[in-house]
Design an enzyme around this catalytic site. Sequence first.
Site, PDB file in Angstrom:
ATOM      1  N   ARG A  10       0.810  -1.240   0.000  1.00 43.06           N
ATOM      2  CA  ARG A  10       0.000   0.000   0.000  1.00 43.06           C
ATOM      3  C   ARG A  10       0.831   1.272   0.000  1.00 43.06           C
ATOM      4  NH1 ARG A  10      -3.914  -3.278  -1.393  1.00 43.06           N
ATOM      5  NH2 ARG A  10      -5.080  -4.258   0.281  1.00 43.06           N
ATOM      6  N   ASP A  24      -1.857  -7.305 -11.149  1.00 43.12           N
ATOM      7  CA  ASP A  24      -2.583  -7.565  -9.908  1.00 43.12           C
ATOM      8  C   ASP A  24      -4.020  -7.999 -10.219  1.00 43.12           C
ATOM      9  OD1 ASP A  24      -2.237  -7.525  -7.016  1.00 43.12           O
ATOM     10  OD2 ASP A  24      -3.945  -6.185  -7.106  1.00 43.12           O
ATOM     11  N   HIS A  27      -3.478 -12.861 -11.950  1.00 44.11           N
ATOM     12  CA  HIS A  27      -4.453 -12.987 -10.861  1.00 44.11           C
ATOM     13  C   HIS A  27      -5.748 -13.666 -11.295  1.00 44.11           C
ATOM     14  CE1 HIS A  27      -2.562 -10.414  -7.561  1.00 44.11           C
ATOM     15  NE2 HIS A  27      -1.626 -10.690  -8.450  1.00 44.11           N
ATOM     16  N   HIS A  40      -2.680 -16.943  -6.363  1.00 40.31           N
ATOM     17  CA  HIS A  40      -3.748 -17.463  -5.481  1.00 40.31           C
ATOM     18  C   HIS A  40      -4.781 -18.383  -6.156  1.00 40.31           C
ATOM     19  CE1 HIS A  40      -5.617 -13.928  -7.170  1.00 40.31           C
ATOM     20  NE2 HIS A  40      -5.202 -13.079  -6.241  1.00 40.31           N
ATOM     21  N   ASN A  87     -10.495 -11.744  -2.557  1.00 37.55           N
ATOM     22  CA  ASN A  87     -10.419 -12.152  -3.970  1.00 37.55           C
ATOM     23  C   ASN A  87      -9.256 -13.092  -4.175  1.00 37.55           C
ATOM     24  OD1 ASN A  87     -12.579 -10.683  -4.934  1.00 37.55           O
ATOM     25  ND2 ASN A  87     -11.332  -8.913  -5.518  1.00 37.55           N
ATOM     26  N   ASP A  93      -0.577 -13.107  -0.183  1.00 39.58           N
ATOM     27  CA  ASP A  93      -1.568 -12.122  -0.642  1.00 39.58           C
ATOM     28  C   ASP A  93      -1.956 -11.188   0.515  1.00 39.58           C
ATOM     29  OD1 ASP A  93      -3.210 -10.647  -2.233  1.00 39.58           O
ATOM     30  OD2 ASP A  93      -4.762 -12.178  -2.454  1.00 39.58           O
ATOM     31  N   HIS A 114      -6.285  -3.726   5.117  1.00 42.33           N
ATOM     32  CA  HIS A 114      -7.325  -2.706   4.911  1.00 42.33           C
ATOM     33  C   HIS A 114      -7.704  -2.120   6.265  1.00 42.33           C
ATOM     34  CE1 HIS A 114      -8.161  -3.479   0.691  1.00 42.33           C
ATOM     35  NE2 HIS A 114      -8.245  -4.783   0.929  1.00 42.33           N
TER      36      HIS A 114
HETATM   37  O1  DOR Z   1      -8.584  -9.846  -1.823  1.00 42.09           O
HETATM   38  C1  DOR Z   1      -7.654  -9.331  -2.427  1.00 42.09           C
HETATM   39  N1  DOR Z   1      -7.266  -8.079  -2.159  1.00 42.09           N
HETATM   40  N2  DOR Z   1      -7.021 -10.042  -3.380  1.00 42.09           N
HETATM   41  C2  DOR Z   1      -6.071  -9.482  -4.165  1.00 42.09           C
HETATM   42  O2  DOR Z   1      -5.471 -10.176  -4.937  1.00 42.09           O
HETATM   43  C3  DOR Z   1      -5.808  -8.025  -4.064  1.00 42.09           C
HETATM   44  C4  DOR Z   1      -6.066  -7.556  -2.698  1.00 42.09           C
HETATM   45  C5  DOR Z   1      -5.979  -6.065  -2.447  1.00 42.09           C
HETATM   46  O3  DOR Z   1      -5.179  -5.377  -3.078  1.00 42.09           O
HETATM   47  O4  DOR Z   1      -6.692  -5.590  -1.556  1.00 42.09           O
END
Ligand code: DOR
Length: 442
Positions: free
Chosen positions: A73, A167, A194, A242, A293, A320, A324
């Site tokens: 990030r 990504d 991905h 993944h 994801n 992965d 957040h």
């Molecule tokens: O759930 C996910 N979030 N899978 C990913 O591959 C990307 C990631 C993100 O960047 O938040």
Amino acid sequence: MSPGPRVLLRDFRLVDETLDMPGSVLIETGSILDVFPQGALLPETRFPRDTTIQGGGSLVLMPALVDLHAHFRDPGYPEKETLESASLAAVAGGYGTVVCMANTNPVIDTLAKAQALKERSDALGLMDLYPVLALTQGMEGRVLSDIRFLEGPLHETAPWIRMLSEDGKDVVSDELLYRALQAARRLGIPVSCHCDAGGPEADAAKAAGKPRECWSRIEENHATRRVIALGRQTHGHVHIAHVSTKESVDLIRKVKAQQEPALTLTAEASPHHLCLTQEAAHTLGDATWGRVNPPLRTEADRQALIQGILDGTIDAIATDHAPHTEADKVQGAPGFTGLETSFALCHTELVSKGRLSLSGLSSLMSASPARILGLTDRGRIAPEFRGDLMVVDTEAVWRVTMSRFRSRGKNSPVTGLVCTGKVLMTIQQGRVVFEAPVSPDA
Ligand code: DOR
């Protein structure tokens, strides 16, 4: 060059992908100088600055982990994570090498941006970071990024770039993805795919209001077939990120068995897909804390993934790591924080339950991902390899407590879980960069 201080790690169980024996390791000037079986005569300490780290009991010395897939990030989202917090999380999880994805703000789509991040990371000196370069400018899927004019092999001209990826925003245009794979081949590095670009069947299922678990499976399977086909045409190295469906595992197994000279195919699975199922997502909240994801899937998918790591279909375990904020998760941001729990989770679910040996886990989390990146100097305990190691206590029982995370992301799907196996120390080129606090559940 005069030799630097030595670090002697003595009386450990030494485990890597081919090794499982009691012994000691001597590091000098950042690299492993020698490995001694138990009972061998150990070298004398020479300088006052020389260090001895004592093993014993259930302490195991293993190569530091190598992560093919993390989201740092940085730049752009300091509320979720920064280079500093992610690096602290990485070393707390036993990682010595991490590949970080380019979905930052701005997107890492030039060599200069990647180099700037690499230099900041080197200045921190905690671990070895390899920023991914995006395939297209701004990840907008229109114009190829710097990769269009770079000359290869990149490991000679820009050795800090080891992987390319768009990504989770797969390049939709076949023609553009074809050209990106061609560039990657010229540069001699893999493209991490991905595999979540729609496809007509998935779009139809979505339009018909089918649940996410249904269309996202069609999507992943379709996208996996697509990138393998394009990889064949370009003779490139396709790395599938993944993997989560049993159909994708079967396809990758079948393709690998054909040993096609025109295609290099590797694949990773994440700890959460190996250890959790959609039941966990339901409990956590499918649209919030359990959202990721690709989504957590069925027990049959999970068992197929485990079979895949046992038979070599899946080459590596990658976190992965996707930190957040709480507010983002509540609004449905997909992803889990993972660097600090990946080893313990895989150890608890796979090694302690007898599915996988500790050597097997070491291969999947250190040696094999290092090979995928072309980093031939790490991931093993052997003379001349980097002194990137971790000390784990395979008997330590501890509870995942999010307030203790170094990561700013507190969005773990396994908070409260009692794990067996804990990273106690991480060593980077002979320097101790992480030591677990003494508190039992720290
Ligand atoms: O759930 C996910 N979030 N899978 C990913 O591959 C990307 C990631 C993100 O960047 O938040």
